[in-house]
Design a protein around this motif. Structure first.
Motif, mmCIF file in Angstrom:
data_model
loop_
_atom_site.group_PDB
_atom_site.id
_atom_site.type_symbol
_atom_site.label_atom_id
_atom_site.label_comp_id
_atom_site.label_asym_id
_atom_site.label_seq_id
_atom_site.Cartn_x
_atom_site.Cartn_y
_atom_site.Cartn_z
ATOM 1 N N ASP A 344 -5.020 -17.336 -6.984
ATOM 2 C CA ASP A 344 -5.490 -16.829 -5.686
ATOM 3 C C ASP A 344 -4.953 -15.474 -5.063
ATOM 4 N N MET A 345 -3.541 -15.414 -5.533
ATOM 5 C CA MET A 345 -2.602 -14.269 -5.180
ATOM 6 C C MET A 345 -2.789 -13.135 -5.937
ATOM 7 N N ARG A 346 -3.669 -13.368 -7.083
ATOM 8 C CA ARG A 346 -3.294 -11.962 -8.237
ATOM 9 C C ARG A 346 -3.791 -10.913 -7.760
ATOM 10 N N GLU A 347 -4.801 -10.482 -6.981
ATOM 11 C CA GLU A 347 -5.208 -9.167 -6.611
ATOM 12 C C GLU A 347 -4.053 -8.589 -5.523
ATOM 13 N N GLN A 348 -3.388 -9.537 -4.806
ATOM 14 C CA GLN A 348 -2.482 -9.402 -3.693
ATOM 15 C C GLN A 348 -1.284 -8.841 -4.708
ATOM 16 N N ILE A 349 -0.862 -9.612 -5.624
ATOM 17 C CA ILE A 349 0.477 -9.244 -6.388
ATOM 18 C C ILE A 349 0.209 -7.697 -6.969
ATOM 19 N N VAL A 350 -0.919 -7.580 -7.717
ATOM 20 C CA VAL A 350 -0.937 -6.271 -8.252
ATOM 21 C C VAL A 350 -1.182 -5.094 -7.455
ATOM 22 N N GLU A 351 -1.605 -5.148 -5.974
ATOM 23 C CA GLU A 351 -1.837 -4.338 -5.269
ATOM 24 C C GLU A 351 -0.469 -3.826 -4.803
ATOM 25 N N GLU A 352 0.198 -5.000 -4.423
ATOM 26 C CA GLU A 352 1.772 -4.871 -3.676
ATOM 27 C C GLU A 352 2.607 -4.191 -4.579
ATOM 28 N N ILE A 353 2.493 -4.301 -6.215
ATOM 29 C CA ILE A 353 3.300 -3.653 -7.062
ATOM 30 C C ILE A 353 3.112 -2.231 -7.057
ATOM 31 N N TRP A 354 1.548 -2.245 -7.026
ATOM 32 C CA TRP A 354 0.974 -0.591 -7.202
ATOM 33 C C TRP A 354 1.457 0.155 -5.819
ATOM 34 N N ILE A 355 1.680 -0.641 -4.698
ATOM 35 C CA ILE A 355 2.174 0.226 -3.643
ATOM 36 C C ILE A 355 3.521 0.586 -3.352
ATOM 37 N N ASP A 356 4.119 -0.285 -4.048
ATOM 38 C CA ASP A 356 5.615 -0.360 -4.469
ATOM 39 C C ASP A 356 6.136 0.850 -5.154
ATOM 40 N N ARG A 357 5.387 0.961 -6.346
ATOM 41 C CA ARG A 357 5.677 1.999 -7.418
ATOM 42 C C ARG A 357 5.159 3.227 -6.652
ATOM 43 N N CYS A 358 4.106 3.483 -5.956
ATOM 44 C CA CYS A 358 3.696 4.612 -5.159
ATOM 45 C C CYS A 358 4.873 5.067 -4.371
ATOM 46 N N THR A 359 5.357 4.054 -3.721
ATOM 47 C CA THR A 359 6.493 4.513 -2.500
ATOM 48 C C THR A 359 7.711 5.070 -3.211
ATOM 49 N N ARG A 360 7.994 4.362 -4.412
ATOM 50 C CA ARG A 360 9.250 4.758 -4.983
ATOM 51 C C ARG A 360 8.861 6.215 -5.763
ATOM 52 N N ALA A 361 7.730 6.564 -5.775
ATOM 53 C CA ALA A 361 7.605 7.938 -6.343
ATOM 54 C C ALA A 361 7.152 8.883 -5.340
ATOM 55 N N GLY A 362 7.733 8.527 -3.931
ATOM 56 C CA GLY A 362 7.598 9.220 -2.850
ATOM 57 C C GLY A 362 6.283 9.629 -2.247
ATOM 58 N N LEU A 363 5.365 8.604 -2.564
ATOM 59 C CA LEU A 363 4.091 8.899 -2.054
ATOM 60 C C LEU A 363 3.713 7.500 -1.026
ATOM 61 N N ASN A 364 2.647 7.934 -0.210
ATOM 62 C CA ASN A 364 2.199 6.952 0.967
ATOM 63 C C ASN A 364 0.727 6.635 0.636
ATOM 64 N N PRO A 365 0.596 5.526 0.015
ATOM 65 C CA PRO A 365 -0.812 5.411 -0.356
ATOM 66 C C PRO A 365 -1.984 5.329 0.799
ATOM 67 N N GLU A 366 -1.395 5.243 2.135
ATOM 68 C CA GLU A 366 -2.302 5.124 3.270
ATOM 69 C C GLU A 366 -2.796 6.493 3.549
ATOM 70 N N GLU A 367 -1.934 7.445 3.230
ATOM 71 C CA GLU A 367 -2.405 8.983 3.469
ATOM 72 C C GLU A 367 -3.134 9.507 2.616
ATOM 73 N N HIS A 368 -4.276 10.232 2.750
ATOM 74 C CA HIS A 368 -5.194 10.743 2.019
ATOM 75 C C HIS A 368 -4.818 11.765 0.795
ATOM 76 N N SER A 369 -4.085 12.561 1.167
ATOM 77 C CA SER A 369 -3.584 13.250 0.150
ATOM 78 C C SER A 369 -2.551 12.520 -0.964
ATOM 79 N N ASP A 370 -1.775 11.945 -0.392
ATOM 80 C CA ASP A 370 -1.064 11.050 -1.325
ATOM 81 C C ASP A 370 -1.645 9.999 -2.118
ATOM 82 N N TYR A 371 -2.618 9.380 -1.566
ATOM 83 C CA TYR A 371 -3.489 8.526 -2.112
ATOM 84 C C TYR A 371 -4.212 8.800 -3.401
#
Length: 485
Positions: A344-371
């Motif tokens: 049940d958590m699979r998609e959530q786990i995938v999304e959280e890891i992706w967001i964390d990797r984006c953040t580590r790369a200095g990007l904010n997925p919630e901002e359009h240009s960074d997304y």
């Protein structure tokens, strides 16, 4: 006297000549000895290794007896439908079909072979030994019982045979790999041996047995193993069961240094809740290199699910280029709750890891240009896999000469093979090494390897092999058996 009567009279006590002249087969010396024993002795019991041609000789005995005795009854049985119908019955069909004189007189059906015009009085019949009454009610002047893989037939099935054999002229032929240390077949080679012509055929002395098969058994299990004794030498197993995995393989695997590309991680999860058992999470990289397993006691399934999520995220952070994550959960008991939670958590786990990797790369997925830039950061391929230790058996590899009785055996057999080949590095963990090297096996009535049950291990004072089970799950490939990528 007609030529037919003369022929019948000649072959009545000449089964070898009948096979050679009428069936037009070429029995080897071992098969000739079995044929002559059935003619000369009321009861013949043959223990042998694998591949000596016993199904062929059993079918020849059946055909010879049907063609040289008036109104015979020949009940045939084996422990499984596969052994009886797919092997013995099919073998008889082949020899009848390939001999025109026999094909004219003997009518073959799925469960009966009978003399043309006499379906109810002159026949051989196939009855699986799963039915206690399989061999009941067969009485005639000429009765021959043929019992294939006799070590696997329950004693209750044999009981009516003894009554029928009290009739003068009745005969019994038993053949099989000697898999059990008890029972009717075992007794025919031991305490009741005087009543039988008890024969032993070592596969190493038989030209029909491929030397490559013998070498493979020795290579996989050793010449002192029960597998070798039963499947090659035709000897009964030792009183003490064998260990499936040698401790020296485990110790060598713990010292291995294996470099991996870290493209994939498999995490095996064996779940316990209370009592003495433990829950274990075992990480395995590229199905070759282990890291230290995590062990937990007295935890709810939701907690084990949480620990699994933490492990997935930990390795996602440590190995940012690793794409494939396979989480394999034992779902035969409490593990089904862990599986459901993670699924049940699979998609959530995938999304959280992706967001964390984006953040580590200095990007904010919630901002359009960074997304848009974040789209270049791949998401992990995470699969939650439902596994069962009590599933169907089979082989670890198609070319293997030995099958396991269930999926537990296949999983542990895969670990065994990798340790023996030196292609798996394991955690240098004394508990794990002890668990792997302490589990014993026997060869069951079907000739398959059967692992010691956990209840039996506990009776020997051993704990449940939780960490070893988790390793076996991590190495397991439910979608086929391509274990070595």
């Amino acid at each position: 006297m007609s030529k037919l009567k003369e022929a019948i009279q000649y072959y009545y006590h000449a089964p070898v000549e009948f096979v050679e002249d009428v069936i037009r087969a070429k029995p080897d010396d071992n098969q000739k000895a079995i044929l002559r024993s059935v003619d000369a002795e009321p009861m013949t019991s043959v223990r042998s290794g694998h591949g000596i041609g016993k199904s062929a000789v059993e079918s020849w005995v059946m055909i010879w007896y049907m063609c040289t005795r008036p109104y015979p009854k020949i009940p045939c049985t084996a422990p499984t439908q596969h052994q009886l119908f797919d092997i013995l019955w099919a073998e008889a069909s082949k020899w009848i079909r390939n001999t025109p004189a026999l094909a004219r007189e003997l009518i073959w059906t799925k469960e009966k072979i009978y003399m043309r015009g006499h379906p109810e009085e002159w026949f051989a019949v196939a009855r699986t030994a799963t039915n206690p009454d399989a061999l009941q009610g067969f009485h005639a002047e000429h009765v021959l019982f043929i019992i294939d893989e006799a070590s696997g037939v329950k004693d209750i099935v044999f009981e009516p045979v003894l009554g029928a054999l009290s009739t003068q002229g009745a005969k019994l032929l038993m053949c099989g790999n000697p898999t059990r240390l008890t029972g009717f077949f075992y007794d025919s080679h031991h305490k009741n041996r005087a009543a039988y012509n008890a024969m032993h055929i070592d596969g190493r002395t038989c030209a029909r047995v491929d030397q490559a098969f013998v070498d493979k058994i020795i290579d996989m299990f050793g010449a002192d193993s029960d597998v070798f004794r039963i499947r090659v030498a035709g000897e009964f197993p030792k009183a003490e069961a064998d260990s499936l995995i040698a401790m020296e393989w485990c110790e060598a695997a713990a010292e291995l240094e294996i470099e991996t590309k870290n493209e994939r991680i498999d995490i095996g999860i064996d779940v316990a809740r209370y009592g003495d058992d433990s829950s274990a999470l075992y990480p395995l990289f590229d199905q070759r290199r282990s890291e230290e397993p995590e062990i937990y006691h007295h935890n709810r399934t939701t907690e084990i699910s949480g620990y699994a999520v933490q492990m997935i995220k930990k390795y996602a952070n440590l190995y940012p280029d690793m794409k494939i994550y396979r989480i394999k959960v034992d779902c035969d008991g409490l593990g089904v709750g862990v599986y459901d939670n993670l699924y049940d958590m699979r998609e959530q786990i995938v999304e959280e890891i992706w967001i964390d990797r984006c953040t580590r790369a200095g990007l904010n997925p919630e901002e359009h240009s960074d997304y848009l830039e974040c789209l270049d950061i791949p998401k992990i391929d995470l699969e939650i896999m439902e596994c069962h230790f009590g599933g169907a058996g089979g082989k670890v590899r198609e070319e293997d000469p030995i099958e396991y009785s269930n999926s537990t055996g296949i999983m542990w057999g895969a670990v065994r093979q990798a340790l023996m080949d030196g292609t798996l590095q394991i955690s240098n963990n004394d508990t794990l090494i002890n668990q792997l090297s302490s589990r014993k096996y026997t060869v069951n009535k079907d000739g398959r390897l059967e692992l010691e049950r956990k209840e039996a291990m506990k009776k020997r004072g051993l704990p449940s092999p939780d960490i070893a089970d988790a390793l076996a799950l991590a190495l397991y490939e439910p979608q086929g058996w391509n274990l070595y990528i």
